[in-house]
Design an enzyme around this catalytic site. Structure first.
Site, PDB file in Angstrom:
ATOM      1  CB  ALA A 198       3.873   9.478   3.039  1.00 14.44           C
ATOM      2  N   GLY A 208       5.816   8.856  -1.939  1.00 12.24           N
ATOM      3  CA  GLY A 208       7.003   9.393  -1.284  1.00 12.24           C
ATOM      4  C   GLY A 208       8.230   8.509  -1.518  1.00 12.24           C
ATOM      5  CD  GLU A 235       6.772  12.921  -3.647  1.00 14.39           C
ATOM      6  OE1 GLU A 235       6.373  12.341  -2.617  1.00 14.39           O
ATOM      7  OE2 GLU A 235       6.375  14.039  -3.991  1.00 14.39           O
TER       8      GLU A 235
HETATM    9  N1  3HC Z   1       1.287   3.696   4.824  1.00 13.60           N
HETATM   10  C1  3HC Z   1       0.881   2.903   5.857  1.00 13.60           C
HETATM   11  N2  3HC Z   1       0.488   1.628   5.715  1.00 13.60           N
HETATM   12  C2  3HC Z   1       0.506   1.119   4.467  1.00 13.60           C
HETATM   13  C3  3HC Z   1       0.904   1.870   3.344  1.00 13.60           C
HETATM   14  C4  3HC Z   1       1.313   3.216   3.556  1.00 13.60           C
HETATM   15  N3  3HC Z   1       1.740   4.010   2.550  1.00 13.60           N
HETATM   16  N4  3HC Z   1       0.811   1.085   2.258  1.00 13.60           N
HETATM   17  C5  3HC Z   1       0.383  -0.117   2.679  1.00 13.60           C
HETATM   18  N5  3HC Z   1       0.186  -0.101   4.013  1.00 13.60           N
HETATM   19  C6  3HC Z   1      -0.258  -1.216   4.844  1.00 13.60           C
HETATM   20  C7  3HC Z   1      -1.658  -1.679   4.488  1.00 13.60           C
HETATM   21  O1  3HC Z   1      -2.640  -0.940   5.170  1.00 13.60           O
HETATM   22  C8  3HC Z   1      -1.617  -3.134   4.918  1.00 13.60           C
HETATM   23  O2  3HC Z   1      -1.797  -3.165   6.307  1.00 13.60           O
HETATM   24  P1  3HC Z   1      -2.558  -4.398   6.994  1.00 13.60           P
HETATM   25  O3  3HC Z   1      -1.771  -5.616   6.639  1.00 13.60           O
HETATM   26  O4  3HC Z   1      -2.571  -4.036   8.425  1.00 13.60           O
HETATM   27  O5  3HC Z   1      -3.938  -4.412   6.378  1.00 13.60           O
HETATM   28  C9  3HC Z   1      -0.180  -3.549   4.638  1.00 13.60           C
HETATM   29  O6  3HC Z   1       0.570  -2.321   4.544  1.00 13.60           O
HETATM   30  C10 3HC Z   1       0.009  -4.310   3.349  1.00 13.60           C
HETATM   31  O7  3HC Z   1      -0.605  -3.573   2.302  1.00 13.60           O
HETATM   32  P2  3HC Z   1      -1.434  -4.307   1.154  1.00 13.60           P
HETATM   33  O8  3HC Z   1      -2.410  -5.250   1.756  1.00 13.60           O
HETATM   34  O9  3HC Z   1      -1.956  -3.226   0.276  1.00 13.60           O
HETATM   35  O10 3HC Z   1      -0.275  -5.139   0.447  1.00 13.60           O
HETATM   36  P3  3HC Z   1      -0.039  -5.447  -1.074  1.00 13.60           P
HETATM   37  O11 3HC Z   1       1.189  -6.252  -1.107  1.00 13.60           O
HETATM   38  O12 3HC Z   1      -1.279  -5.932  -1.712  1.00 13.60           O
HETATM   39  O13 3HC Z   1       0.270  -4.017  -1.762  1.00 13.60           O
HETATM   40  C11 3HC Z   1       1.316  -1.874  -2.010  1.00 13.60           C
HETATM   41  C12 3HC Z   1       1.420  -3.306  -1.435  1.00 13.60           C
HETATM   42  C13 3HC Z   1       1.304  -1.922  -3.546  1.00 13.60           C
HETATM   43  C14 3HC Z   1       2.511  -1.098  -1.553  1.00 13.60           C
HETATM   44  C15 3HC Z   1       0.004  -1.223  -1.515  1.00 13.60           C
HETATM   45  O14 3HC Z   1      -0.071  -1.372  -0.112  1.00 13.60           O
HETATM   46  C16 3HC Z   1      -0.148   0.237  -1.810  1.00 13.60           C
HETATM   47  O15 3HC Z   1      -0.531   0.603  -2.910  1.00 13.60           O
HETATM   48  N6  3HC Z   1       0.134   1.104  -0.815  1.00 13.60           N
HETATM   49  C17 3HC Z   1      -0.117   2.510  -0.909  1.00 13.60           C
HETATM   50  C18 3HC Z   1       0.911   3.205  -1.753  1.00 13.60           C
HETATM   51  C19 3HC Z   1       0.653   4.678  -1.762  1.00 13.60           C
HETATM   52  O16 3HC Z   1      -0.458   5.126  -1.953  1.00 13.60           O
HETATM   53  N7  3HC Z   1       1.707   5.480  -1.574  1.00 13.60           N
HETATM   54  C20 3HC Z   1       1.584   6.884  -1.519  1.00 13.60           C
HETATM   55  C21 3HC Z   1       1.352   7.310  -0.108  1.00 13.60           C
HETATM   56  S1  3HC Z   1       1.027   9.061   0.040  1.00 13.60           S
HETATM   57  C22 3HC Z   1       2.535   9.809  -0.128  1.00 13.60           C
HETATM   58  O17 3HC Z   1       3.524   9.137  -0.331  1.00 13.60           O
HETATM   59  C23 3HC Z   1       2.538  11.283  -0.003  1.00 13.60           C
HETATM   60  C24 3HC Z   1       3.817  11.913  -0.467  1.00 13.60           C
HETATM   61  O18 3HC Z   1       3.718  12.276  -1.808  1.00 13.60           O
HETATM   62  C25 3HC Z   1       4.146  13.140   0.288  1.00 13.60           C
END
Ligand code: 3HC
Length: 669
Positions: free
Chosen positions: A62, A101, A104
């Site tokens: 998400a 998400g 999912e």
């Molecule tokens: N939403 C918004 N922005 C996000 C994001 C997300 N889910 N994931 C990453 N970003 C942004 C980061 O803030 C960063 O922004 P910046 O360059 O402005 O600082 C940019 O994307 C790049 O991220 P990383 O520096 O972390 O890049 P990496 O290549 O090192 O890692 C990744 C990539 C493995 C995808 C890592 O970003 C990550 O783990 N992201 C989060 C994944 C996550 O937690 N997903 C679940 C979200 S909650 C959800 O899905 C709820 C659902 O169940 C309903």
């Protein structure tokens, strides 16, 4: 730019998501997927639909930036429903990371194909959440209860091969031919028709849940989300009708989403990434090449620092003054690696390879060809200046000269060289091979590329690096002293070490200030003159031979397993010191301990910001979470201070007679 585009390959419609950097499910992506599916269903020439992504990754979850804002675009669950109920097969083509998400989305697709390098997971627990769009209910139907419980509660992704083995995906694609392989697979799926994850029975039993709770009891102490994830997986096992499980999941998700823990953890997600950014420095600042590192001092700090580099394949020359100390230091490094190997973290070949990168030396001259030298010697300005003066003469031009000092003036150290622009602080936290935090201390004359290189090398060795300005104790230790002073005063006023420490551990810290003193050793910095009257409790403890964990007695008594019990002798020493200081003992509430110890830290954080010694409040929170064990679910002192309320804090500080930072006062007004 459209965030979802469509193209047709024969009877296969391909939806391509393009929402850099990580293809998060922003409202326009949800809209685009929903529209794309509808388009495919209406068009008779389309027989199956592929969902794929442009760029470095499949959908990584998400869009976290949308959380807490007014909803826009189609609801995520409605989009998933559109995919799941599609009358033509929908195939997810996965590369990079399919997370949260994103995963999912693949679970409601009817088939899944991934490249071998892909990683799949539900990391929501790390954001204080759970996969709340059916993830906890559909995952057990594909991979079974055991695997789903592990994936949801720990949040670690699994490899594509493991996903294939556990039934999470159906097929592996060629690493470089996902687009073509996905279309070919989609053609195979046409005859099979849609297959629904929701219709599969839940496999496995729930005994894993109690096991996971027991194994992770310490790690999960205070956290809500791991337990909520496991409750949802259990609900999947208990409810044959997925709708009942989905209802349960929704309720648990809403609870987490509206609570302060997830707010704190989501804030930390961005804080951690923000910390890497150096204000005012162009993103493309050219970095210096670090191929070889020198470390001065083979004690606990020097050895730990060295290990970080060896683990990343960077050769290190480690220098000590005396052979015996050098041998001991190198021996400890080897022992640590061998202990990790015994736990399966390394093979013995890897241990030998890392040790092969280490050059022990008794001669500073051997640092001449190092690109970065980190000094980790005794904490004395005179000693440090002497070392840096010598390094100035020995090291090649362009080498970065760093001090691991935890308090001293980096500008003064830099001034002992003819190249202050190449000098800065790299303050590691003990144990330096384990703790994630690195304070990078920017001197007045530190060159931009030196700062940027130190931050980058910190990231390379797995640290979370934060820029700090020069001041006594930088960010972390400067705030720590604001906690220690009232903790000692509270002891004198009548609180026991146990009461104070328990307030801290109940708050979520791994230990309290007196446990920490016992761990570090009470005799550090003690003058050792037994003829002098003690001037504080700590000296009184040392005089009584109570040095901390190292000799089994400090503020507490310790058994061989280092378990603490309150010590009658220590309490008597405190009592005696209190009466000699003519202090009256009184009842002290746990709330007073919180206010007296933690509010001054928040205040100090504001002063640090006012003085420009930290770039932003969230950097201070990163320091406290990764360097001092502030519980992540409370978001660090600055975030927590906001939750407590500036007004309440200012009023309490004024009652305590603490000088309040102007910016904190302004916030309270
Ligand atoms: N939403 C918004 N922005 C996000 C994001 C997300 N889910 N994931 C990453 N970003 C942004 C980061 O803030 C960063 O922004 P910046 O360059 O402005 O600082 C940019 O994307 C790049 O991220 P990383 O520096 O972390 O890049 P990496 O290549 O090192 O890692 C990744 C990539 C493995 C995808 C890592 O970003 C990550 O783990 N992201 C989060 C994944 C996550 O937690 N997903 C679940 C979200 S909650 C959800 O899905 C709820 C659902 O169940 C309903």
């Amino acid at each position: 730019m459209q965030s979802v585009t469509t193209s047709q390959d024969g009877e296969i419609l391909v939806l391509s998501v393009n929402n850099p950097p990580v293809n998060a499910l922003s409202w326009h992506v949800r809209q685009g997927i929903s529209d794309g599916i509808e388009q495919g269903l209406k068009d008779d020439s389309v027989k199956a639909i592929v969902i794929r992504c442009e760029g470095q990754t499949f959908i990584a979850g998400a869009d976290i930036t949308e959380f807490g804002k007014p909803p826009q675009g189609p609801d995520f669950n409605a989009v998933l429903n559109t995919i799941e109920t599609a009358t033509k097969p929908v195939i997810a083509a996965i590369h990079g990371t399919a997370l949260g998400g994103g995963l999912e989305t693949t679970l409601v697709c009817h088939y899944r194909i991934a490249v071998p390098s892909a990683m799949l997971g539900v990391p929501e627990v790390k954001l204080g959440l759970l996969p709340g769009a059916g993830g906890t209910q559909r995952l057990p139907r594909l991979v079974g209860i055991e695997q789903a419980a592990v994936m949801t509660s720990l949040g670690e992704p699994i490899s594509a091969q493991k996903a294939l083995d556990t039934g999470l995906i159906d097929k592996l694609a060629g690493e470089d031919s996902l687009a073509a392989d996905a279309v070919a697979f989609a053609r195979e799926c046409v005859a099979k028709g849609p297959r629904h994850t929701r219709d599969l029975p839940v496999k496995g039993d729930t005994s894993i849940i109690a096991k996971l709770e027991a194994e992770n009891a310490r790690k999960w102490k205070g956290f809500d989300a791991p337990y909520a994830n496991l409750r949802c997986v259990a609900a999947a096992a208990e409810n044959p009708n997925i709708e009942d499980g989905l209802k349960f999941e929704r309720a648990e998700f809403v609870k987490l989403m509206s609570g302060s823990q997830s707010a704190a953890q989501r804030y930390m997600f961005f804080a951690e990434r923000q910390a890497a950014k150096i204000d005012g420095l162009p993103k493309d600042t050219k970095l210096r090449d670090i191929k070889k590192v020198g470390v001065i001092g083979a004690g606990t700090m020097g050895g730990g620092i060295t290990m970080n580099f060896l683990q990343k394949g960077i050769p290190v020359t480690i220098v000590e003054m005396v052979q015996e100390n050098l041998d001991r230091g190198v021996g400890v490094i080897r022992k640590n690696y061998e202990a990790s190997a015994a736990k399966g973290r390394y093979t013995s070949e890897q241990v030998e390879k890392m040790m092969g990168l280490l050059t022990p030396s008794l001669n500073l001259e051997d640092l001449a060809d190092c690109d970065l030298v980190i000094e980790a010697v005794y904490e004395s300005m005179d000693v440090k200046k002497e070392v840096f003066g010598k390094l100035d003469k020995i090291c090649k031009q362009g080498a970065i000269l760093a001090s691991n000092t935890s308090y001293l003036d980096v500008n003064e150290i830099a001034a002992s060289t003819s190249r202050p622009q190449d000098v800065l602080g790299m303050h590691f936290f003990s144990p330096a091979n384990v703790m994630k935090l690195l304070e990078v201390v920017r001197g007045d004359k530190t060159a931009d590329d030196v700062l940027a290189t130190a931050m980058a090398i910190g990231k390379k060795i797995g640290k979370i690096a934060v820029v700090a300005g020069v001041c006594h104790g930088f960010i972390g230790n400067r705030m720590l002293s604001q906690r220690q002073i009232p903790a000692n005063a509270l002891l004198m006023e009548g609180a026991s070490p146990e009461q104070i420490d328990n307030v801290f551990t109940d708050f979520g810290f791994p230990m309290g200030p007196f446990q920490m003193a016992d761990l570090a050793g009470m005799d550090i910095g003690w003058h050792r003159d037994t003829s002098l009257e003690p001037t504080n409790v700590r000296e009184a403890m040392c005089l009584a031979g109570r040095f901390g964990q190292k000799n089994g007695k400090g503020f507490y008594d310790y058994d061989e397993k280092r378990n603490r019990t309150p010590s009658p002798e220590a309490l008597a020493i405190i009592e005696d010191f209190r009466s000699r200081s003519n202090m009256q003992k009184r009842e002290i509430s746990d709330q007073e301990i919180i206010e007296r110890c933690l509010y001054p830290m928040v205040n100090e954080g504001y002063l640090i910001l006012e003085e420009g010694k930290a770039q932003r409040a969230s950097d201070i929170d990163v320091v406290w979470i990764y360097g001092y064990g502030w519980p992540v679910y409370r978001g660090g002192p600055m975030f927590w201070g906001d939750l407590e309320g500036a007004k309440k804090i200012v009023e309490s500080l004024e009652r305590q007679g603490v000088k309040v930072a102007e910016s904190l006062k302004a916030k309270a007004a």
